[in-house]
Design a protein around this motif. Sequence first.
Motif, mmCIF file in Angstrom:
data_model
loop_
_atom_site.group_PDB
_atom_site.id
_atom_site.type_symbol
_atom_site.label_atom_id
_atom_site.label_comp_id
_atom_site.label_asym_id
_atom_site.label_seq_id
_atom_site.Cartn_x
_atom_site.Cartn_y
_atom_site.Cartn_z
ATOM 1 N N LYS A 1 0.820 -1.203 0.000
ATOM 2 C CA LYS A 1 0.000 0.000 0.000
ATOM 3 C C LYS A 1 0.861 1.264 0.000
ATOM 4 O O LYS A 1 0.475 2.302 -0.551
ATOM 5 C CB LYS A 1 -0.893 -0.006 1.242
ATOM 6 N N SER A 2 2.063 1.156 0.583
ATOM 7 C CA SER A 2 2.964 2.309 0.623
ATOM 8 C C SER A 2 3.557 2.617 -0.746
ATOM 9 O O SER A 2 4.088 3.710 -0.967
ATOM 10 C CB SER A 2 4.108 2.050 1.618
ATOM 11 N N GLY A 3 3.512 1.646 -1.667
ATOM 12 C CA GLY A 3 4.042 1.847 -3.018
ATOM 13 C C GLY A 3 5.490 1.466 -3.185
ATOM 14 O O GLY A 3 6.063 1.656 -4.263
ATOM 15 N N LEU A 4 6.105 0.884 -2.146
ATOM 16 C CA LEU A 4 7.534 0.558 -2.217
ATOM 17 C C LEU A 4 7.835 -0.433 -3.340
ATOM 18 O O LEU A 4 8.744 -0.220 -4.147
ATOM 19 C CB LEU A 4 7.994 -0.013 -0.869
ATOM 20 N N ALA A 5 7.054 -1.520 -3.406
ATOM 21 C CA ALA A 5 7.291 -2.525 -4.445
ATOM 22 C C ALA A 5 6.997 -1.975 -5.836
ATOM 23 O O ALA A 5 7.718 -2.257 -6.800
ATOM 24 C CB ALA A 5 6.443 -3.769 -4.175
ATOM 25 N N HIS A 6 5.946 -1.165 -5.965
ATOM 26 C CA HIS A 6 5.608 -0.609 -7.265
ATOM 27 C C HIS A 6 6.635 0.434 -7.717
ATOM 28 O O HIS A 6 6.899 0.575 -8.913
ATOM 29 C CB HIS A 6 4.210 0.007 -7.234
ATOM 30 N N ALA A 7 7.215 1.138 -6.763
ATOM 31 C CA ALA A 7 8.283 2.079 -7.109
ATOM 32 C C ALA A 7 9.473 1.328 -7.699
ATOM 33 O O ALA A 7 10.075 1.765 -8.699
ATOM 34 C CB ALA A 7 8.707 2.870 -5.875
ATOM 35 N N THR B 1 -4.558 -8.155 -13.145
ATOM 36 C CA THR B 1 -4.359 -8.511 -11.742
ATOM 37 C C THR B 1 -3.380 -7.605 -11.014
ATOM 38 O O THR B 1 -3.552 -7.320 -9.842
ATOM 39 C CB THR B 1 -3.843 -9.958 -11.622
ATOM 40 N N GLU B 2 -2.336 -7.147 -11.701
ATOM 41 C CA GLU B 2 -1.271 -6.459 -10.973
ATOM 42 C C GLU B 2 -0.925 -5.052 -11.423
ATOM 43 O O GLU B 2 -0.385 -4.283 -10.657
ATOM 44 C CB GLU B 2 0.022 -7.307 -11.025
ATOM 45 N N ARG B 3 -1.214 -4.691 -12.665
ATOM 46 C CA ARG B 3 -0.817 -3.356 -13.114
ATOM 47 C C ARG B 3 -1.869 -2.327 -12.701
ATOM 48 O O ARG B 3 -2.529 -1.700 -13.507
ATOM 49 C CB ARG B 3 -0.581 -3.321 -14.616
ATOM 50 N N VAL B 4 -2.046 -2.203 -11.393
ATOM 51 C CA VAL B 4 -2.973 -1.227 -10.844
ATOM 52 C C VAL B 4 -2.187 0.022 -10.473
ATOM 53 O O VAL B 4 -0.995 -0.024 -10.215
ATOM 54 C CB VAL B 4 -3.706 -1.795 -9.615
ATOM 55 N N ASN B 5 -2.885 1.143 -10.452
ATOM 56 C CA ASN B 5 -2.227 2.391 -10.094
ATOM 57 C C ASN B 5 -2.101 2.493 -8.575
ATOM 58 O O ASN B 5 -3.099 2.536 -7.865
ATOM 59 C CB ASN B 5 -3.022 3.583 -10.637
ATOM 60 N N VAL B 6 -0.889 2.505 -8.084
ATOM 61 C CA VAL B 6 -0.625 2.675 -6.660
ATOM 62 C C VAL B 6 0.131 3.986 -6.485
ATOM 63 O O VAL B 6 1.252 4.145 -6.967
ATOM 64 C CB VAL B 6 0.215 1.500 -6.103
ATOM 65 N N SER B 7 -0.503 4.922 -5.820
ATOM 66 C CA SER B 7 0.143 6.217 -5.614
ATOM 67 C C SER B 7 1.129 6.113 -4.458
ATOM 68 O O SER B 7 0.861 5.462 -3.447
ATOM 69 C CB SER B 7 -0.916 7.289 -5.307
ATOM 70 N N TYR B 8 2.269 6.730 -4.638
ATOM 71 C CA TYR B 8 3.269 6.723 -3.571
ATOM 72 C C TYR B 8 4.059 8.029 -3.639
ATOM 73 O O TYR B 8 4.074 8.732 -4.660
ATOM 74 C CB TYR B 8 4.198 5.518 -3.690
ATOM 75 N N SER B 9 4.672 8.337 -2.536
ATOM 76 C CA SER B 9 5.489 9.551 -2.432
ATOM 77 C C SER B 9 6.734 9.214 -1.636
ATOM 78 O O SER B 9 6.870 8.106 -1.097
ATOM 79 C CB SER B 9 4.694 10.656 -1.723
ATOM 80 N N SER B 10 7.636 10.170 -1.552
ATOM 81 C CA SER B 10 8.853 9.937 -0.766
ATOM 82 C C SER B 10 8.496 9.667 0.692
ATOM 83 O O SER B 10 9.143 8.866 1.375
ATOM 84 C CB SER B 10 9.782 11.147 -0.870
ATOM 85 N N GLY B 11 7.413 10.304 1.163
ATOM 86 C CA GLY B 11 6.989 10.103 2.549
ATOM 87 C C GLY B 11 6.520 8.685 2.809
ATOM 88 O O GLY B 11 6.895 8.067 3.819
ATOM 89 N N THR B 12 5.690 8.139 1.912
ATOM 90 C CA THR B 12 5.198 6.773 2.110
ATOM 91 C C THR B 12 6.318 5.750 1.950
ATOM 92 O O THR B 12 6.338 4.735 2.655
ATOM 93 C CB THR B 12 4.071 6.454 1.112
ATOM 94 N N LEU B 13 7.260 6.024 1.054
ATOM 95 C CA LEU B 13 8.382 5.102 0.878
ATOM 96 C C LEU B 13 9.286 5.099 2.111
ATOM 97 O O LEU B 13 9.750 4.037 2.557
ATOM 98 C CB LEU B 13 9.189 5.478 -0.370
ATOM 99 N N ILE B 14 9.539 6.280 2.671
ATOM 100 C CA ILE B 14 10.350 6.372 3.896
ATOM 101 C C ILE B 14 9.654 5.653 5.048
ATOM 102 O O ILE B 14 10.282 4.927 5.820
ATOM 103 C CB ILE B 14 10.616 7.846 4.254
#
Length: 440
Positions: A73-79, A228-241
């Motif tokens: 959910k944080s977007g780390l893997a998608h980043a 199944t997997e190419r969904v849009n997951v929003s992430y920012s530097s804050g969520t990644l940290i």
Amino acid sequence: MNAVVAAVLIMLVLSLARIHVVVALIVGAVSGGLIAGLSLEATIAAFNNGLGGGATVALSYATLGAFAVAIGKSGLAHALADKTLTMVGQQENSAAAKSVRYMIIGVLILIALSSQNILPIHIAFIPLVVPPMLYVMAKLKMDRRLVACALTFGLITPYMFLPIGFGGIYLNEILMAKIGANGGETEGLSVMQAMALPALGMLCGLLVAVFFTYRGEREYDLEAITRTERVNVSYSSGTLIMAVIAIVVAFVVQLWLGSMILGALAGFLLFNLSGVVKWKEADDLFTEGMKMLAMIGFIMIAASGFAEVMRETGEIATLVQGSVDVIGNNKPMAALLMLLVGLMITMGIGSSFSTIPIIAALYVPLALEMGFSSLAIVALVGTAGALGDAGSPASDSTLGPTAGLNVDGQHNHIWDSVVPTFLHYNLPLLGFGWLAAMVL
């Protein structure tokens, strides 16, 4: 036929016939109990008594699954996936694309290695990291059987060679402790020296998979992955940290309290408190994560029941004694048969950690009587336990890779995870383990 051998063969044949692993384990356990002369009631009672042995592991995987979903959910893997996809660009057929393929394999191996020692979350990283990478892998036409082999190598080799994390449990708390308890000499021995050759066998199997067996291209349905997997997951530097901080917190809590369950819960709670996971979404997200690894949990529970039935039959000792009668005073044959029996047991119960206590009481006195050195006994018992972890339908070392690679239904557990890892790791492990027993 020995009941243990019959039960394992029945389970493996059913699994290869694409019968679900849980069903195969139950049928194999019941068949083994009946063949051994147990009544149906006694067999079922033994199976039920063993189910509790897998409950802690199942709950650990459930909470780790929830933690993995929160990290997703944080977007780390998608980043990571987006960065890799940018590197691929339009170079799918170029030499640059091939280097990206090797980079992906290298990164997955490093993460898998770290999951056993540095951040001991075991297979929980796979459904977090692998699914977002499937689109990239398909664009590069990577064979997922290669990825399964790479992940299994990273999950098994550290615990059988490095006495840190899960390796500390397997090598020191189980292997060396059980050898000492059964009359073996462990004082001053280097467990890494004893297990170096078997670990080298694992490395050879990996190299064969990477550079020979699965170096070619394989087509996958990009549309199925997209659904199944190419969904849009929003992430920012804050969520990644925050994701990195949560991982560190989970690691510290796990080491401090010695509980994967509490470590995962601490990380999940931090995501809640930080706002990465909204409070109103927390319940659904936790449930989603538990469902993600629920199948693995049920298989591990069924495998514990299978193992209890095998112990209840009393025919594990009979199997070993039968091997002794064949061996005579032939040390090379003794080493080979002990390794093969270990392979058969672990293939059935799916856990190297559970195999060692079963075989150590039988193998150590036999090996001492036949004149094996202390280092050779450590290598023999340690390898016999590890044999079958790769290639077992009920092992988390094969179930984990399948959980990540089959989210779009394009990766079969038996034929794409179990069979490839069996061929590439059990065969060289058998050879190098036998060599270690002979030369140490």
